[in-house]
Design a protein around this motif. Sequence first.
Motif, mmCIF file in Angstrom:
data_model
loop_
_atom_site.group_PDB
_atom_site.id
_atom_site.type_symbol
_atom_site.label_atom_id
_atom_site.label_comp_id
_atom_site.label_asym_id
_atom_site.label_seq_id
_atom_site.Cartn_x
_atom_site.Cartn_y
_atom_site.Cartn_z
ATOM 1 N N SER A 261 0.831 -1.198 0.000
ATOM 2 C CA SER A 261 0.000 0.000 0.000
ATOM 3 C C SER A 261 0.867 1.249 0.000
ATOM 4 N N ALA A 262 1.934 1.226 0.782
ATOM 5 C CA ALA A 262 2.809 2.391 0.851
ATOM 6 C C ALA A 262 3.428 2.701 -0.505
ATOM 7 N N VAL A 263 3.770 1.659 -1.243
ATOM 8 C CA VAL A 263 4.355 1.859 -2.572
ATOM 9 C C VAL A 263 3.290 2.281 -3.572
ATOM 10 N N GLU A 264 2.164 1.583 -3.574
ATOM 11 C CA GLU A 264 1.178 1.811 -4.616
ATOM 12 C C GLU A 264 0.425 3.120 -4.431
ATOM 13 N N LEU A 265 0.349 3.617 -3.213
ATOM 14 C CA LEU A 265 -0.342 4.875 -3.004
ATOM 15 C C LEU A 265 0.594 6.045 -3.283
ATOM 16 N N SER A 266 1.176 6.001 -4.448
ATOM 17 C CA SER A 266 2.049 7.066 -4.932
ATOM 18 C C SER A 266 1.873 7.145 -6.435
ATOM 19 N N ASP A 267 1.894 8.347 -6.966
ATOM 20 C CA ASP A 267 1.746 8.478 -8.420
ATOM 21 C C ASP A 267 3.092 8.469 -9.128
ATOM 22 N N GLN A 268 4.145 8.162 -8.403
ATOM 23 C CA GLN A 268 5.482 8.085 -8.979
ATOM 24 C C GLN A 268 5.892 6.617 -9.147
ATOM 25 N N PRO A 269 6.746 6.315 -10.142
ATOM 26 C CA PRO A 269 7.214 4.931 -10.297
ATOM 27 C C PRO A 269 8.107 4.543 -9.127
ATOM 28 N N LEU A 270 7.672 3.586 -8.366
ATOM 29 C CA LEU A 270 8.403 3.130 -7.191
ATOM 30 C C LEU A 270 8.465 1.617 -7.198
ATOM 31 N N SER A 271 9.410 1.073 -6.455
ATOM 32 C CA SER A 271 9.564 -0.372 -6.379
ATOM 33 C C SER A 271 9.706 -0.812 -4.934
ATOM 34 N N LEU A 272 9.254 -2.012 -4.660
ATOM 35 C CA LEU A 272 9.387 -2.615 -3.343
ATOM 36 C C LEU A 272 9.821 -4.059 -3.542
ATOM 37 N N SER A 273 10.877 -4.468 -2.851
ATOM 38 C CA SER A 273 11.392 -5.826 -2.990
ATOM 39 C C SER A 273 11.326 -6.557 -1.666
ATOM 40 N N ALA A 274 11.032 -7.841 -1.744
ATOM 41 C CA ALA A 274 11.077 -8.690 -0.562
ATOM 42 C C ALA A 274 12.526 -8.974 -0.202
ATOM 43 N N ALA A 275 12.741 -9.314 1.047
ATOM 44 C CA ALA A 275 14.106 -9.612 1.495
ATOM 45 C C ALA A 275 14.608 -10.892 0.838
ATOM 46 N N GLY A 276 15.930 -10.963 0.652
ATOM 47 C CA GLY A 276 16.531 -12.178 0.104
ATOM 48 C C GLY A 276 16.789 -12.064 -1.374
ATOM 49 N N PRO A 277 17.753 -12.834 -1.886
ATOM 50 C CA PRO A 277 18.135 -12.751 -3.300
ATOM 51 C C PRO A 277 17.052 -13.229 -4.252
ATOM 52 N N ASP A 278 16.151 -14.083 -3.773
ATOM 53 C CA ASP A 278 15.104 -14.605 -4.643
ATOM 54 C C ASP A 278 13.756 -13.942 -4.394
ATOM 55 N N GLY A 279 13.759 -12.830 -3.652
ATOM 56 C CA GLY A 279 12.504 -12.163 -3.319
ATOM 57 C C GLY A 279 11.870 -11.483 -4.517
ATOM 58 N N ILE A 280 10.566 -11.391 -4.493
ATOM 59 C CA ILE A 280 9.821 -10.772 -5.581
ATOM 60 C C ILE A 280 9.879 -9.255 -5.447
ATOM 61 N N THR A 281 9.799 -8.551 -6.570
ATOM 62 C CA THR A 281 9.799 -7.090 -6.587
ATOM 63 C C THR A 281 8.514 -6.599 -7.234
ATOM 64 N N LEU A 282 7.893 -5.618 -6.615
ATOM 65 C CA LEU A 282 6.705 -4.969 -7.161
ATOM 66 C C LEU A 282 7.079 -3.581 -7.644
ATOM 67 N N HIS A 283 6.733 -3.281 -8.906
ATOM 68 C CA HIS A 283 6.963 -1.960 -9.477
ATOM 69 C C HIS A 283 5.611 -1.291 -9.718
ATOM 70 N N HIS A 284 5.432 -0.100 -9.202
ATOM 71 C CA HIS A 284 4.231 0.674 -9.497
ATOM 72 C C HIS A 284 4.586 1.700 -10.564
ATOM 73 N N LEU A 285 4.071 1.486 -11.775
ATOM 74 C CA LEU A 285 4.346 2.363 -12.919
ATOM 75 C C LEU A 285 3.021 2.890 -13.460
ATOM 76 N N PRO A 286 2.419 3.855 -12.787
ATOM 77 C CA PRO A 286 1.088 4.316 -13.203
ATOM 78 C C PRO A 286 1.086 4.948 -14.588
ATOM 79 N N ILE A 287 0.173 4.483 -15.433
ATOM 80 C CA ILE A 287 -0.036 5.083 -16.746
ATOM 81 C C ILE A 287 -1.460 5.622 -16.750
ATOM 82 N N PHE A 288 -1.561 6.943 -16.741
ATOM 83 C CA PHE A 288 -2.845 7.595 -16.521
ATOM 84 C C PHE A 288 -3.018 8.729 -17.506
ATOM 85 N N ALA A 289 -4.145 8.735 -18.234
ATOM 86 C CA ALA A 289 -4.435 9.777 -19.213
ATOM 87 C C ALA A 289 -5.633 10.586 -18.740
ATOM 88 N N ALA A 290 -5.389 11.805 -18.278
ATOM 89 C CA ALA A 290 -6.484 12.628 -17.753
ATOM 90 C C ALA A 290 -7.544 12.908 -18.812
#
Length: 309
Positions: free
Chosen positions: A99-128
């Motif tokens: 939630s902390a990552v996704e509630l931003s209108d900027q491209p941000l990433s969050l990774s789980a701990a460890g070398p094999d952890g998954i990463t979430l990228h929030h890359l909002p594409i929005f056309a007003a």
Amino acid sequence: MTEQSEAASTAAAEELAARSLGLAGAVNARDLGGYRTADGRVLRTGVALRSDGLHRLTEPDLAVFAALGVRQVVDLRSLDEVREAGPDRVPGLPVADISAVELSDQPLSLSAAGPDGITLHHLPIFAADYDIYVALRDALGERNPARQHALLGEGRAGQVMIGLYRWFVTDALARERFATVLRLLADPDGTPVLFHCTAGKDRTGWTAALLLTALGVDRATVYQDYLLTNVRSAAIIEHIVDSFGTRGLMEDPSLLLPLFRADRDYLAAAFAEVEARWGSFQAFWQDGLGLDEAVLAGLRKNLLGDTGR
């Protein structure tokens, strides 16, 4: 039903089942693997995955998702969409952190701990100017059949969608975000990648079209993949449209169908814009998306197998 049509129906059902990721809460989640390129190579399965939103994943879905081995999730939804629908449920990442990552209108990433952890990228594409969610909200808020027809009728809903797909190509920030997804797919240590928006139709559809085209998949197959959304999402679209009628929100809920369905003309509008502004897909790849041969080589290495013969 003739034998020929029955065989075609069976083949279509088998392809849908083969491509499905088996997520009950994400009906449009599917694998791009198996498509053949012009030079006879075949996209690997389990590497490039496309989906609708992951916010509705069920508890059993979480185990299915974890088994996919996804390294990176790319969420293309806008801030408002995330707020309204909820953050992705991604195994290995706490929902609070997502939630902390996704509630931003900027491209941000969050990774789980460890070398094999998954990463979430929030890359909002929005056309007003082409916000289908605002169009939907306005239409439902009016509850006035004449006003709803004025907003969406006489082909206006379809024109909103065509404008959106052209914007995918003309807007510099949108191009940058689409290019970022392609770079993630080309990362030698980044796959499997799952990219998605809300319905897995428009932003996800254009991302998939860019990827398949770059790899040399023929245009007919690109359209075929794009239009599979209408099959996979048919039941949920029917349910939503019917509910708007039964709840008295719309006198003619079919006005919404152009917003909910994939249409060949929408994707054609994006490709036409590429041709009109850059002359060729190769020029668009280089000058429009800012991608080079190294990214293309990375995509081929990550995603393509042998000829399958």
